[in-house]
Design a protein around this motif. Structure first.
Motif, PDB file in Angstrom:
ATOM      1  N   GLU A 173       4.155   5.638  26.051  1.00 31.42           N
ATOM      2  CA  GLU A 173       3.387   5.778  24.815  1.00 31.42           C
ATOM      3  C   GLU A 173       4.191   5.193  23.659  1.00 31.42           C
ATOM      4  N   GLU A 174       3.507   4.533  22.768  1.00 29.26           N
ATOM      5  CA  GLU A 174       4.161   4.000  21.577  1.00 29.26           C
ATOM      6  C   GLU A 174       3.279   4.236  20.356  1.00 29.26           C
ATOM      7  N   LYS A 175       3.869   4.816  19.342  1.00 27.98           N
ATOM      8  CA  LYS A 175       3.244   4.920  18.023  1.00 27.98           C
ATOM      9  C   LYS A 175       4.034   3.999  17.107  1.00 27.98           C
ATOM     10  N   ARG A 176       3.357   2.976  16.623  1.00 26.71           N
ATOM     11  CA  ARG A 176       4.065   1.949  15.866  1.00 26.71           C
ATOM     12  C   ARG A 176       3.390   1.713  14.528  1.00 26.71           C
ATOM     13  N   GLY A 177       4.200   1.557  13.511  1.00 27.17           N
ATOM     14  CA  GLY A 177       3.701   1.234  12.182  1.00 27.17           C
ATOM     15  C   GLY A 177       4.558   0.159  11.552  1.00 27.17           C
ATOM     16  N   GLU A 178       3.939  -0.665  10.725  1.00 28.55           N
ATOM     17  CA  GLU A 178       4.709  -1.679  10.014  1.00 28.55           C
ATOM     18  C   GLU A 178       4.122  -1.890   8.630  1.00 28.55           C
ATOM     19  N   ALA A 179       4.976  -2.284   7.719  1.00 27.58           N
ATOM     20  CA  ALA A 179       4.576  -2.592   6.346  1.00 27.58           C
ATOM     21  C   ALA A 179       5.241  -3.899   5.949  1.00 27.58           C
ATOM     22  N   SER A 227       8.748   7.366  27.311  1.00 27.25           N
ATOM     23  CA  SER A 227       8.474   6.997  28.693  1.00 27.25           C
ATOM     24  C   SER A 227       8.770   8.181  29.594  1.00 27.25           C
ATOM     25  N   SER A 228       7.876   8.405  30.577  1.00 30.28           N
ATOM     26  CA  SER A 228       8.085   9.487  31.544  1.00 30.28           C
ATOM     27  C   SER A 228       8.583   8.966  32.879  1.00 30.28           C
ATOM     28  N   GLY A 229       8.874   7.652  32.966  1.00 31.56           N
ATOM     29  CA  GLY A 229       9.329   7.071  34.216  1.00 31.56           C
ATOM     30  C   GLY A 229      10.806   7.324  34.446  1.00 31.56           C
ATOM     31  N   PRO A 230      11.443   6.527  35.355  1.00 29.15           N
ATOM     32  CA  PRO A 230      12.867   6.705  35.637  1.00 29.15           C
ATOM     33  C   PRO A 230      13.710   6.585  34.379  1.00 29.15           C
ATOM     34  N   PHE A 246       9.248  -0.426  32.204  1.00 27.42           N
ATOM     35  CA  PHE A 246       9.631   0.985  32.281  1.00 27.42           C
ATOM     36  C   PHE A 246       9.274   1.590  33.641  1.00 27.42           C
ATOM     37  N   ALA A 247       8.416   0.898  34.401  1.00 27.12           N
ATOM     38  CA  ALA A 247       7.937   1.425  35.677  1.00 27.12           C
ATOM     39  C   ALA A 247       8.632   0.710  36.837  1.00 27.12           C
ATOM     40  N   SER A 248       8.834   1.415  37.935  1.00 25.38           N
ATOM     41  CA  SER A 248       9.420   0.824  39.138  1.00 25.38           C
ATOM     42  C   SER A 248       8.362   0.034  39.894  1.00 25.38           C
ATOM     43  N   SER A 249       8.806  -1.026  40.570  1.00 27.56           N
ATOM     44  CA  SER A 249       7.891  -1.857  41.347  1.00 27.56           C
ATOM     45  C   SER A 249       8.597  -2.348  42.597  1.00 27.56           C
ATOM     46  N   VAL A 250       7.794  -2.764  43.590  1.00 29.25           N
ATOM     47  CA  VAL A 250       8.330  -3.229  44.868  1.00 29.25           C
ATOM     48  C   VAL A 250       7.689  -4.564  45.211  1.00 29.25           C
ATOM     49  N   ASP A 251       8.510  -5.547  45.584  1.00 30.23           N
ATOM     50  CA  ASP A 251       8.052  -6.845  46.069  1.00 30.23           C
ATOM     51  C   ASP A 251       8.110  -6.797  47.590  1.00 30.23           C
TER      52      ASP A 251
END
Length: 694
Positions: A386-392, A419-422, A464-469
């Motif tokens: 999750e990201e909450k982002r603001g800019e001015a 992030s809730s991943g590893p 942020f997430a694990s993946s496998v090739d």
């Protein structure tokens, strides 16, 4: 396939033979009435020889100008302008529509003129260098609906024929509201085939694998755009879009291997994605300036499955399957207020907020002796980002002298990233950013553009997430400690208008990059995406159009787009300097086009070559490249029953796709386990392009 294309070419040539001549044979050059902001103006008369059907056909023929594609869709949020095309002085704020698509939907008779101006002279933050402002004829859509069509089938050897690539859009006014409805399918039927040689640790040939790969995809997208200007001068736009993406990729290999006999391998990737977006903006006069409010929501559901199965004459069957379902969403609100103060200074204040979510469910499964896939734990089954982002930002721009304009943008970005991943955690960042842009017209035909920028790039949430090739027996662990990269860059560009000879530019850029993302060790035995120490990025590029009319070759031109890069980073394993993984090293794109005077015919030949540096994992070196250059040629008729028809013969020089991989026992600073060298050809093929308006 060749018989079909031959019949098409013969039929088209027969029509060409009796076509009327074009009215205007003069070489394209800027109109004498230059835009108020300086630069060059091109009117429809300048493009007559090309018989353009759409605004895209016109902008592509402007000497020395290359459209910067992209939709900012790879970045979260809207931010500043990222494309070098404006329509009626306004940026394309729809993330799902790039500049080429937007121009393709505008019929040529709707274009009043095209201005090529310096980005720093415009009150549009983010623009530098040459920018095309396409100005439409007032009330151009009042005469009823106009439909533009582009159809681009391909016939490739050993693959399915691609009949479904194209777009149809219609534009008109209903009760004062401009309506644009479009249906576009970016379909592909691609593939290649050839040998892959496997070598042992001493470089001796172990076996040869014969491979055939196909990459098929359909991406139909239906979009609706509504636009209206009220009697009081307020403007509003609404954009709706939905898309299906069906992708099917398959690689099959056959070999005879020592100790196992014949081996058949089958890798398959399948994805069925659904996405949609809704957005809009409203602009009104407020006080001394104008306020624009922008909103956007988009959602993407993308499940995919990777499956790799091996059948051995001795040893039986084995296999793995990696399945992932990802849901992405983004909500954006942005406000921009701009005004002009006394003395001709342009100001803009912008505020933006964005909320982004990525949910990933993944599963790794192994084929059991009974022929069923059984899930196994791999540590990355569930990740949420999750990201909450603001800019001015505040932008200031004005003319410092009659021949010198400047634009300064100062801003800051706040991000709360969880992030809730590893290794997942929640962190907060506050990062300043900004840009200084100057446009200096040192002579009537010479302009120098300069920019100094601090840019904050965005992270790929999938890192942020694990993946496998499963095909190559490797993968990445997720990394919850990633931080956004920062580029401190400077660029100098010289643009030379050569009048009847054309236009040319050359640019040099340098960036001091912090926290670039590449493969790093996450533990003594695992790896994933992570941040690198400071790096140095260099680029030299040139774009040019040489008109050959003055040399006696009427209607001929040479276009070139050249780039050289060096992206030097510190290797996280050895500490030595090396090129960034998969960084572009060079690009050469040169073409010759000849519009034959006194006819509706044109022909062209093109040469394209591009090279990227190797991808360095901690346990492997992978180099994906092409063997030879991509050479193409086409013939074009500009009026076949009111349509422009182009027949292209592609890959004349027989370019091949190559891939070399060296795999190490552990890390790549140790002994080699084996290596592979692949060379796949895809042959010559035909492509037909039909464009027109009705």
């Amino acid at each position: 396939m060749r018989a079909i294309a031959w019949k098409l070419s013969v039929g088209i040539a027969a029509v060409w033979a009796s076509a009327p001549a074009l009215a205007n044979e003069e070489p394209i050059a800027a109109d004498s009435a230059a835009p108020a902001t300086g630069g060059q103006r091109y009117t429809p008369a300048d493009f007559t020889r090309f018989a353009p059907r759409t605004a895209l056909d016109m902008v592509e023929k402007v000497p020395g100008f290359v459209i910067v594609t992209g939709t900012n869709g790879g970045d979260r949020g809207l931010g500043q302008a990222t494309q070098n095309v404006l329509i009626n002085g306004e940026r394309i704020a729809n993330k799902s529509t790039d500049a080429r698509s937007a121009l393709q939907r505008i019929a040529a008779p709707q274009v009043a003129y095209v201005d090529i101006v310096d980005g720093a002279s415009l009150n549009v933050p983010g623009l530098t260098g040459q920018v095309a402002n396409v100005v439409l004829v007032a009330g151009a859509a009042a005469g009823g609906f106009r439909t533009t069509i582009r159809w681009q089938p391909e016939w490739r050897p050993r693959l399915e024929n691609n009949w479904l690539n194209g777009e149809i859009s219609t534009t008109g006014k209903v009760s004062g509201t401009q309506v644009t409805l479009s249906l576009k399918n970016e379909a592909n039927r691609q593939g290649h085939w050839g040998p892959e040689r496997r070598f042992d640790s001493d470089g001796n040939l172990s076996f040869v694998r014969d491979e055939f790969a196909s990459y098929y995809g359909d991406r139909p997208r239906l979009a609706l755009a509504l636009a209206r200007t009220t009697p009081g001068g307020d403007k509003w736009n609404v954009n709706l879009g939905g898309q299906l993406q069906q992708i099917d990729q398959r690689v099959r290999g056959t070999s005879v291997q020592p100790g196992t006999g014949q081996v058949n391998e089958d890798f398959r990737f399948a994805e069925d994605e659904v996405n949609y977006d809704i957005g809009g903006d409203y602009e009104l006069g407020l006080g001394k300036g104008r306020l624009k409010l922008i909103g956007l929501y988009r959602f993407e559901h993308s499940p995919f499955v990777d499956t790799f199965i091996v059948d051995r004459a001795v040893g039986g069957r084995s296999g793995e399957r990696f399945r992932q379902t990802a849901d992405e969403s983004e909500a954006i609100l942005r406000g921009e207020y701009g005004w002009r103060s006394a003395g001709g200074t342009d100001w803009q204040v912008a505020l933006e907020g964005a909320y982004n979510i990525l949910d990933v469910d993944a599963e790794l499964a192994v084929l059991d002796p009974g022929g069923s896939f059984r899930p196994v734990l791999f540590g990355g089954e569930r990740t949420r980002v999750e990201e909450k982002r603001g800019e001015a930002s505040l932008t200031w721009g004005r003319a410092l002298a009659p021949n010198l304009t400047a634009q300064i943008n100062l801003g800051a970005e706040y991000s709360e990233l969880g992030s809730s991943g590893p290794g997942g955690l929640t962190r907060r960042f506050v990062r300043p950013k900004g840009k200084l842009a100057l446009a200096w017209k040192v002579a009537p035909r010479t302009t120098i553009n300069y920019q100094l920028q601090r840019r904050v790039d965005q992270l790929n949430f999938y890192d942020f997430a694990s993946s496998v090739d499963v095909a190559n027996g490797q993968g990445n662990d997720g990394n919850g400690l990633l931080v956004p990269p920062i580029l401190n860059r400077t660029e100098l560009e010289v643009v030379q208008d050569m009048g009847g000879w054309g236009n040319a530019s050359i640019a040099a850029a340098y960036a001091y990059a912090q926290d670039l993302v590449d493969q790093i060790p996450l533990s003594p035995t695992t790896e994933g995406r992570g941040n690198l120490p400071p790096a140095h990025l260099y680029r030299i590029s040139s774009k040019a159009t040489l008109l050959l009319d003055r040399l006696g070759w009427k209607g001929a031109r040479i276009n070139s787009d050249l780039t050289w890069r060096r992206n030097r980073v510190r290797d996280p394993l050895t500490g030595a300097w090396r090129n960034q993984s998969r960084g572009q090293e060079y690009l050469v794109d040169v073409s010759l086009r000849h519009d034959i005077p006194g006819s509706q015919l044109a022909w062209s030949a093109g040469y394209f070559d591009e090279r990227y540096s190797a991808n360095l994992r901690l346990g492997a070196i992978e180099e994906d490249y092409t063997d030879g250059a991509f050479v193409t040629a086409f013939v074009e008729h500009k009026d076949v029953a009111g349509f422009t028809v182009k027949l292209s013969y592609r890959n004349l020089a027989g370019m091949k796709d190559a891939f070399d991989r060296t795999v190490f026992v552990a890390r790549r600073d140790g002994p080699v386990a084996f290596s592979e060298s692949r060379l796949r050809r895809f042959g010559q093929y035909f492509q037909l392009t039909v464009t027109g308006t009705i």
